[in-house]
Design a protein around this motif. Structure first.
Motif: not given
Length: 287
Positions: A175-187, A201-216
């Motif tokens: 959530a912190r690493e989401v491209d700020r330009n995408l957020v600004a354009n959406a606003r 935010v959630i679609p951008s963070a999905t790859s991070w979340i899936f990485t944790s699913l393998h370990v978790s």
């Protein structure tokens, strides 16, 4: 313009399918070589283990040997265990791990995205989460047994606390690493905070979340097994405890092999789901 100049683009286009075919053939060849190397390595390790045990270079009573481990697994498969059929024990452990994994993933994703999106909430709860993460969570398993008894709830609770933190930190970082330009354009386009969260935010963070699913999921299995080992009425962890109590090293290793097989199947399913969701990503040549 010379004829050679006119023929050059046509020649390049003709070479393109050949290059793609060569790359695909090289990738298939590499995959075969890697698979063969993995099989040979496994066979070599098991063969050396068997030979050293039979020659009593290593103590066969403590270390057992692959042939005895296979015999123990075959006995469990064909005649069942002292606790019931092997399938029932696998399902009991898998049920606890899956429920704990589900709760841990949901809690980790929700809280991770929330703290990643709301700085005030992160400032307030951040120190507490860091303190809880620093605790050795395995030692909570006996406490959960005291709280919830020998049933599945104590194992589910153990799985939840092990799964939550890796998922939370990945979701938070995503959530912190989401491209700020995408957020600004959406606003700029008039998106509300809710729509930015769910559609950017959630679609951008999905790859991070899936990485944790393998370990978790592996952590969820560990939580269920540790809880069963401490106290349970069924499950693979109880098989490990009983085998250890009777000095049956083959039984301990057999249970470990079964758990490894379950973890590999779960990893394969997660990888398949990830590839289906992220079909736009280039394939990893290292597979």
């Amino acid at each position: 313009m010379s004829p050679e100049t006119l023929s050059t683009p046509v020649a390049e286009v003709a070479k393109t399918p050949d290059r793609a075919h060569s790359r695909a053939r090289a990738a298939r060849k590499r995959k075969v070589i890697v698979t063969a190397a993995r099989v040979l390595l496994l066979v070599a390790v098991l063969g050396l283990w068997e030979a050293l045990s039979r020659a009593e270079v290593i103590d066969p009573f403590n270390f057992s040997m692959p042939s005895k481990i296979w015999d123990q697994m075959w006995t469990w498969i064909t005649h069942g265990t002292a606790l019931g059929s092997l399938g029932e024990q696998i399902w009991y452990t898998l049920y606890e791990a899956l429920i704990g994994w589900g709760f841990g993933v949901v809690a980790g994703v929700v809280l991770g995205i929330a703290l990643g999106r709301i700085p005030f909430l992160a400032d307030v709860l951040g120190p507490y989460i860091k303190v809880l993460n620093s605790l050795p969570r395995i030692v909570l398993a006996p406490i959960f047994v005291i709280w919830f008894g020998l049933g599945p709830m104590s194992k589910i609770a153990s799985a939840v606390v092990l799964v939550f933190f890796p998922v939370f930190f990945n979701a938070f970082q995503g959530a912190r690493e989401v491209d700020r330009n995408l957020v600004a354009n959406a606003r700029i386009l008039g998106a509300s905070d809710r729509r930015v969260t769910f559609q950017v935010v959630i679609p951008s963070a999905t790859s991070w979340i899936f990485t944790s699913l393998h370990v978790s999921f592996g952590f969820a299995l560990i939580g269920a097994i540790v809880g069963e080992y401490i106290g349970a009425t069924n499950g693979i962890g109880l098989l490990v405890a009983q085998s250890q109590g009777t000095f049956n090293a083959a039984g301990v290793y057999a249970a470990m092999v079964i758990l490894a097989a379950v973890a590999l199947v779960a990893e394969g399913l997660l990888t398949f789901a990830e590839r289906r969701i992220f079909r736009w990503k280039p394939a990893d040549s290292g597979d």
